[in-house]
Scaffold this motif. Sequence first.
Motif, mmCIF file in Angstrom:
data_model
loop_
_atom_site.group_PDB
_atom_site.id
_atom_site.type_symbol
_atom_site.label_atom_id
_atom_site.label_comp_id
_atom_site.label_asym_id
_atom_site.label_seq_id
_atom_site.Cartn_x
_atom_site.Cartn_y
_atom_site.Cartn_z
ATOM 1 N N VAL A 1 0.906 -1.189 0.049
ATOM 2 C CA VAL A 1 0.120 0.038 0.077
ATOM 3 C C VAL A 1 0.885 1.210 0.027
ATOM 4 C CG1 VAL A 1 -1.667 1.340 1.167
ATOM 5 C CG2 VAL A 1 -1.843 -1.369 1.547
ATOM 6 N N ARG A 2 1.056 1.790 -0.962
ATOM 7 C CA ARG A 2 1.778 2.954 -1.109
ATOM 8 C C ARG A 2 1.345 4.357 -1.249
ATOM 9 N NH1 ARG A 2 5.926 4.979 -1.756
ATOM 10 N NH2 ARG A 2 8.114 4.114 -2.031
ATOM 11 N N LEU A 3 1.654 5.330 -0.248
ATOM 12 C CA LEU A 3 1.057 6.539 0.126
ATOM 13 C C LEU A 3 1.948 7.609 0.035
ATOM 14 C CD1 LEU A 3 -0.860 5.290 2.984
ATOM 15 C CD2 LEU A 3 -1.693 5.312 1.000
ATOM 16 N N GLN A 4 1.664 8.750 -0.136
ATOM 17 C CA GLN A 4 2.593 9.863 -0.349
ATOM 18 C C GLN A 4 3.077 10.463 0.961
ATOM 19 O OE1 GLN A 4 0.866 12.226 -3.556
ATOM 20 N NE2 GLN A 4 2.385 11.473 -4.930
ATOM 21 N N GLU A 5 1.736 11.074 1.562
ATOM 22 C CA GLU A 5 2.278 11.703 2.726
ATOM 23 C C GLU A 5 0.993 11.023 3.789
ATOM 24 O OE1 GLU A 5 2.937 16.067 2.794
ATOM 25 O OE2 GLU A 5 0.904 16.071 3.601
ATOM 26 N N VAL A 6 1.572 10.833 4.884
ATOM 27 C CA VAL A 6 0.491 10.073 5.927
ATOM 28 C C VAL A 6 1.038 10.632 7.347
ATOM 29 C CG1 VAL A 6 -0.031 7.886 5.052
ATOM 30 C CG2 VAL A 6 1.937 8.062 6.456
ATOM 31 N N SER A 7 0.198 10.588 8.295
ATOM 32 C CA SER A 7 0.653 10.912 9.830
ATOM 33 C C SER A 7 1.633 10.052 10.207
ATOM 34 C CB SER A 7 -0.646 10.940 10.427
ATOM 35 O OG SER A 7 -0.094 10.957 11.841
ATOM 36 N N SER A 8 1.200 8.795 10.164
ATOM 37 C CA SER A 8 2.223 7.913 10.510
ATOM 38 C C SER A 8 1.787 6.514 9.683
ATOM 39 C CB SER A 8 2.168 7.402 11.983
ATOM 40 O OG SER A 8 2.354 6.181 12.220
ATOM 41 N N THR A 9 2.792 5.753 9.239
ATOM 42 C CA THR A 9 2.380 4.498 8.382
ATOM 43 C C THR A 9 1.787 3.567 9.289
ATOM 44 O OG1 THR A 9 4.829 3.955 8.631
ATOM 45 C CG2 THR A 9 4.173 4.921 6.609
ATOM 46 N N SER A 10 2.393 3.449 10.370
ATOM 47 C CA SER A 10 1.789 2.599 11.716
ATOM 48 C C SER A 10 0.328 2.740 11.794
ATOM 49 C CB SER A 10 2.835 2.610 12.779
ATOM 50 O OG SER A 10 3.845 1.947 12.679
ATOM 51 N N ASP A 11 0.022 4.044 12.027
ATOM 52 C CA ASP A 11 -1.408 4.254 12.112
ATOM 53 C C ASP A 11 -2.433 3.683 11.092
ATOM 54 O OD1 ASP A 11 -0.956 5.377 14.645
ATOM 55 O OD2 ASP A 11 -0.972 7.615 13.634
ATOM 56 N N GLU A 12 -1.941 3.908 9.828
ATOM 57 C CA GLU A 12 -2.594 3.409 8.656
ATOM 58 C C GLU A 12 -2.469 1.910 8.600
ATOM 59 O OE1 GLU A 12 -3.637 5.302 6.133
ATOM 60 O OE2 GLU A 12 -3.002 7.167 7.111
ATOM 61 N N ALA A 13 -1.543 1.327 9.125
ATOM 62 C CA ALA A 13 -1.440 -0.071 9.105
ATOM 63 C C ALA A 13 -2.208 -0.934 10.306
ATOM 64 C CB ALA A 13 -0.067 -0.674 9.260
ATOM 65 N N LYS A 14 -2.261 -0.010 11.288
ATOM 66 C CA LYS A 14 -3.183 -0.496 12.421
ATOM 67 C C LYS A 14 -4.758 -0.571 12.212
ATOM 68 C CE LYS A 14 -1.902 1.228 16.534
ATOM 69 N NZ LYS A 14 -1.273 2.111 17.298
ATOM 70 N N ALA A 15 -5.029 0.444 11.263
ATOM 71 C CA ALA A 15 -6.557 0.688 10.935
ATOM 72 C C ALA A 15 -6.823 -0.568 9.821
ATOM 73 C CB ALA A 15 -6.720 2.024 10.220
ATOM 74 N N LEU A 16 -5.873 -0.658 8.968
ATOM 75 C CA LEU A 16 -6.193 -1.907 8.022
ATOM 76 C C LEU A 16 -6.004 -3.047 8.853
ATOM 77 C CD1 LEU A 16 -3.402 -0.833 5.230
ATOM 78 C CD2 LEU A 16 -6.212 -0.897 5.047
ATOM 79 N N ALA A 17 -5.268 -3.252 9.712
ATOM 80 C CA ALA A 17 -5.099 -4.720 10.514
ATOM 81 C C ALA A 17 -6.683 -4.580 11.247
ATOM 82 C CB ALA A 17 -4.295 -4.654 11.408
ATOM 83 N N GLN A 18 -7.104 -3.559 11.660
ATOM 84 C CA GLN A 18 -8.381 -3.802 12.562
ATOM 85 C C GLN A 18 -9.425 -4.203 11.475
ATOM 86 O OE1 GLN A 18 -7.656 -4.225 15.729
ATOM 87 N NE2 GLN A 18 -9.490 -3.194 16.150
ATOM 88 N N ASP A 19 -9.404 -3.872 10.223
ATOM 89 C CA ASP A 19 -10.185 -4.056 9.159
ATOM 90 C C ASP A 19 -10.058 -5.325 8.275
ATOM 91 O OD1 ASP A 19 -12.403 -2.556 8.184
ATOM 92 O OD2 ASP A 19 -11.433 -1.385 6.808
ATOM 93 N N CYS A 20 -9.275 -6.187 9.046
ATOM 94 C CA CYS A 20 -9.067 -7.546 8.611
ATOM 95 C C CYS A 20 -8.006 -7.563 7.472
ATOM 96 C CB CYS A 20 -10.408 -8.296 8.328
ATOM 97 S SG CYS A 20 -11.378 -8.135 9.570
ATOM 98 N N ALA A 21 -7.209 -6.625 7.321
ATOM 99 C CA ALA A 21 -6.043 -6.779 6.307
ATOM 100 C C ALA A 21 -5.325 -7.881 6.624
ATOM 101 C CB ALA A 21 -5.092 -5.650 5.989
ATOM 102 N N GLY A 22 -4.611 -8.708 5.729
ATOM 103 C CA GLY A 22 -4.034 -10.120 5.832
ATOM 104 C C GLY A 22 -2.680 -9.636 6.070
#
Length: 253
Positions: A9-30
Amino acid sequence: MLPDFYQLVRLQEVSSTSDEAKALAQDCAGEGTIVVADRQLGGRGRHGREWHSPFGNLYLSLILRPGCSASTASQLSFVSALSVGGALSVIIPSVQKVRYKWPNDVLLRGRKLSGILLESNLHDDGMVDWLVVGVGVNVQSHPSDSQVKWPATSLHAEGFKSITAHTMLREFCTAFHRRYMFWRENGFAQLREEWLASNIGLGERVEVSFPMGVVTGILSDVAMDGSIALLDDKGRYHKISSGTLRLLERLDG
Ligand code: BTN
């Protein structure tokens, strides 16, 4: 470009990649979902510290579902640090003096090049639901000494100016995938030996600060669960699972 294990999952600018990943993990990302950003506006280090995150460095957060207990999963910070070291040895075969500092810093010539942040969600029985491994590597730039507790460096500052975040990502992913599969099959013992062989601090006089205070003594072991044993001046052993380690007699890396 990356082993099949990964979904990028490639993004340009985020607050934190870990926050993005945690949200995806909560949403059942593999397992293997990896969030990478060009820069972070709220990059986080351990103990809530800020992580220097301008354009040019590597910021990634990887979702894992190792199906083990939290204490076993803590071994993955060592596996991740070894993978940064493994990636460096592929990109720069001549690289020397990559060292690991407990719990999960990667040092180059004694200065911090990379940091790792593990965050997890547990099931009620204490088993890991998901784990997000956040990795930052200073490729083009690093914070100044006055901004950090341990002096930092970057690959460019060390003279490796042709290396990009993209190259570092590819080699880290390859190195990590190999070690993660090895860890799943064989456990931590051999990887721990590899980490210990290039660590700084073992047998040295250190100070460890952690939420309950500060302990000074000889760093006498790094256990299989990733905790350290510290022998204090009164001959008492302290088992510490989380903290910040400072060498009282600095080695030159
Ligand atoms: C540390 O040494 O304190 C850990 C630093 C971890 C930084 C990485 S950068 C990618 C991921 N996103 C974050 O906000 N933090 C981690």
